[in-house]
Design a protein around this motif. Structure first.
Motif, short mmCIF file in Angstrom:
data_model
loop_
_atom_site.label_atom_id
_atom_site.label_comp_id
_atom_site.label_asym_id
_atom_site.label_seq_id
_atom_site.Cartn_x
_atom_site.Cartn_y
_atom_site.Cartn_z
N UNK A 32 -17.08 -1.42 46.96
CA UNK A 32 -16.28 -1.48 47.86
C UNK A 32 -15.64 -2.88 48.06
N UNK A 33 -14.37 -3.10 48.37
CA UNK A 33 -13.95 -4.45 48.53
C UNK A 33 -13.07 -4.66 49.85
N UNK A 48 -8.41 -5.71 55.40
CA UNK A 48 -7.72 -4.69 54.47
C UNK A 48 -9.14 -4.37 53.74
N UNK A 49 -9.23 -3.16 53.33
CA UNK A 49 -10.41 -2.85 52.42
C UNK A 49 -10.12 -1.47 51.61
N UNK A 57 -7.89 3.20 50.90
CA UNK A 57 -7.51 2.13 51.52
C UNK A 57 -7.44 2.23 53.12
N UNK A 58 -7.68 0.82 53.50
CA UNK A 58 -7.51 0.96 55.19
C UNK A 58 -7.23 -0.51 55.45
N UNK A 68 -1.19 -5.73 51.46
CA UNK A 68 -1.40 -4.59 50.42
C UNK A 68 -2.86 -5.26 49.72
N UNK A 69 -3.79 -4.53 49.73
CA UNK A 69 -4.93 -4.62 48.87
C UNK A 69 -5.11 -4.15 47.49
N UNK A 70 -5.55 -4.86 46.53
CA UNK A 70 -5.40 -4.05 45.29
C UNK A 70 -6.60 -4.84 44.41
#
Length: 124
Positions: A32-33, A48-49, A57-58, A68-70
């Motif tokens: 997880x990131x 963000x995760x 995505x949270x 936006x996380x990616x």
């Protein structure tokens, strides 16, 4: 084994920045990131995760609809696109990889690897 963050800087309110975090020595896709931030005098907060198992995505309420996380598995790199930046987004931003579990609306973090942090400053 490390995470190397980059992309921070000074931007005017309403502007955009994209943070990058390149992993070396391990496969980012196996974890997880998350991105965290810490402003002066405040506690570190999750921004963000992407969770470990179901890749959910949270986002913190304060950044929903703006950040936006990616990740790009081919490049072993994670990103945080930040739009419509506000002065209250000013902080040191950290990338991290590890175990992220979601139970209901709560996130539980056990991060194994941390980047050094990159400063984001938003002027009004």
């Amino acid at each position: 084994v490390q995470l190397q963050a980059s992309g921070g800087g000074l931007v005017q309110a309403g502007g955009s920045l994209k943070l990058s975090c390149a992993a070396s020595g391990f496969l980012l896709d196996s974890y997880g990131i998350a991105w965290f931030r810490q402003a002066p005098g405040k506690e570190r907060e999750g921004v963000a995760s992407i969770s470990s198992v179901d890749r959910r995505l949270d986002y913190a309420d304060s950044v929903k609809g703006r950040f936006t996380i990616s990740r790009d598995n081919a490049k072993n790199t994670m990103y945080l696109q930040m739009d419509s930046l506000k002065p209250e987004d000013t902080a040191v931003y950290y990338c991290a990889a590890g175990s992220i579990a979601v139970v209901g609306r709560e996130l539980f973090y056990d991060m194994y690897y941390w980047g050094r942090g990159t400063q984001v400053t938003v002027s009004s």
